[in-house]
Design an enzyme around this catalytic site. Sequence first.
Site, PDB file in Angstrom:
ATOM      1  N   HIS A  93       0.805  -1.221   0.000  1.00 16.70           N
ATOM      2  CA  HIS A  93       0.000   0.000   0.000  1.00 16.70           C
ATOM      3  C   HIS A  93       0.843   1.279   0.000  1.00 16.70           C
ATOM      4  CE1 HIS A  93      -4.522   0.894   0.864  1.00 16.70           C
ATOM      5  NE2 HIS A  93      -4.050   1.656  -0.094  1.00 16.70           N
TER       6      HIS A  93
ATOM      7  N   ASP B 131     -10.273  -0.504   2.921  1.00 19.34           N
ATOM      8  CA  ASP B 131      -9.172  -1.217   3.586  1.00 19.34           C
ATOM      9  C   ASP B 131      -9.683  -1.819   4.897  1.00 19.34           C
ATOM     10  OD1 ASP B 131      -6.588  -1.879   4.711  1.00 19.34           O
ATOM     11  OD2 ASP B 131      -5.699  -0.159   3.699  1.00 19.34           O
TER      12      ASP B 131
ATOM     13  N   HIS C 111      -7.695  -2.027   7.285  1.00 18.24           N
ATOM     14  CA  HIS C 111      -6.854  -1.298   8.249  1.00 18.24           C
ATOM     15  C   HIS C 111      -6.948   0.205   8.005  1.00 18.24           C
ATOM     16  CE1 HIS C 111      -5.017  -5.289   7.263  1.00 18.24           C
ATOM     17  NE2 HIS C 111      -5.125  -5.414   8.585  1.00 18.24           N
TER      18      HIS C 111
ATOM     19  N   ASP D 231      -4.058   2.276   8.007  1.00 18.83           N
ATOM     20  CA  ASP D 231      -2.816   2.724   7.326  1.00 18.83           C
ATOM     21  C   ASP D 231      -2.465   4.157   7.694  1.00 18.83           C
ATOM     22  OD1 ASP D 231      -2.993   0.237   6.210  1.00 18.83           O
ATOM     23  OD2 ASP D 231      -3.071   0.912   4.133  1.00 18.83           O
TER      24      ASP D 231
ATOM     25  N   HIS E 284       4.043   0.510   4.879  1.00 24.96           N
ATOM     26  CA  HIS E 284       2.717   0.268   4.280  1.00 24.96           C
ATOM     27  C   HIS E 284       1.590   0.526   5.293  1.00 24.96           C
ATOM     28  CE1 HIS E 284       1.535  -4.176   5.352  1.00 24.96           C
ATOM     29  NE2 HIS E 284       2.153  -3.606   6.356  1.00 24.96           N
TER      30      HIS E 284
ATOM     31  N   ASP F 169      -7.519  -1.685  -0.989  1.00 27.89           N
ATOM     32  CA  ASP F 169      -6.619  -2.706  -0.437  1.00 27.89           C
ATOM     33  C   ASP F 169      -7.379  -4.028  -0.491  1.00 27.89           C
ATOM     34  OD1 ASP F 169      -5.160  -4.440   1.331  1.00 27.89           O
ATOM     35  OD2 ASP F 169      -4.277  -2.673   2.293  1.00 27.89           O
TER      36      ASP F 169
ATOM     37  N   ASP G 117      -7.156  -6.548   1.122  1.00 23.82           N
ATOM     38  CA  ASP G 117      -7.511  -7.121   2.436  1.00 23.82           C
ATOM     39  C   ASP G 117      -8.812  -6.553   3.004  1.00 23.82           C
ATOM     40  OD1 ASP G 117      -6.861  -4.757   3.946  1.00 23.82           O
ATOM     41  OD2 ASP G 117      -4.776  -5.404   4.146  1.00 23.82           O
TER      42      ASP G 117
ATOM     43  N   GLU H  61      -1.845  -4.752  -2.481  1.00 23.94           N
ATOM     44  CA  GLU H  61      -1.625  -5.778  -1.447  1.00 23.94           C
ATOM     45  C   GLU H  61      -2.019  -7.199  -1.856  1.00 23.94           C
ATOM     46  OE1 GLU H  61       0.005  -5.474   1.525  1.00 23.94           O
ATOM     47  OE2 GLU H  61       0.146  -3.292   1.761  1.00 23.94           O
TER      48      GLU H  61
HETATM   49 MN   LIG Z   1      -3.765  -0.919   3.311  1.00 21.45          MN
END
Ligand SMILES: [Mn+2]
Length: 298
Positions: free
Chosen positions: A94, A120, A122, A124, A137, A224, A226, A269
């Site tokens: 990322h 995402d 997360h 980040d 990242h 992302d 994920d 990612e």
């Molecule tokens: Mn990310």
Amino acid sequence: MINQSSYYLIGFASGLAGVAASAGDGPIVIQQSQYLANIINRGIEIKWHDMIKPPIVTTQSLKDVLKLECTTLATAVSHLVGKKQQLCVVGGDHAAALGTWSGVYHSIHEQGDLGLIWVDAHMDSHTPETSESGRIHGMPLACLLGYGYSEFTTILDEKPKVKPENICLIGVRSYEAGEAEFLKRLGVRIYFMDEIKQRGFNIIWAEAVALVSKNTFGYGVSIDVDAFDPSIAPGVDVPEPDGLFLDDFLPALSTITNDPKLLATEIVELDPSRDQQTITEKLVVAILEVLAKPVSSS
Ligand SMILES: [Mn+2]
């Protein structure tokens, strides 16, 4: 006016800022993907503009190598956005976002502000002070807001690339206190999974698009992999249970692909070494198909 003739991909074949260098193979696998060949054969015009790779041997520090990669990416992105071309950056980790959105900012900032939807699991949004792992990242959104290592906050331009009121995050379900406090202090809107399930993805998506469009010249979407449920996207380095599904995401995404305010997209990612039966590769191509499909104006 958006040039509809071709859809451009820029590979960011770097996993240096993430958990595993193998995330750098993501765009290579997409470039060679039979799924991608299939959609191109069906008449969707996709072209690779560039494939950015880390140097094989270097004496430079990680930060200096990354800054170089991200500056190369930003320059390529800025060039295409300046020509009103549609594009998607394919990562890589990322940290690609540092290049992608610095490049878009560089191209448009004299005309207005940049909006950003960050999809995402997360946040980040670590700064060097709050990050335990130190991995870059986990920091790109904070850098784009103007906080963090100067190597990454000043790519192509000195100024912060996005204002907190022009950003929102979607799909967040794993984060650390430091970054959550940071985003809360700045007043950044976050759509956690709980709210998405309660209100419905299409509703929060429309709200997010309105938010990033309202006071901006245009906006981008950073995806992302994920963010998606690990059952449909196992090929990531930091999987988090209870994520998004394509049945919700793709129809929502298709509502903006002919929006003249959509400036660029990135998908990051994908770690092919963790994929199972190429299903994450297939997911990335399914997203690219929606993005690149020409929309007939009605
Ligand atoms: Mn990310």
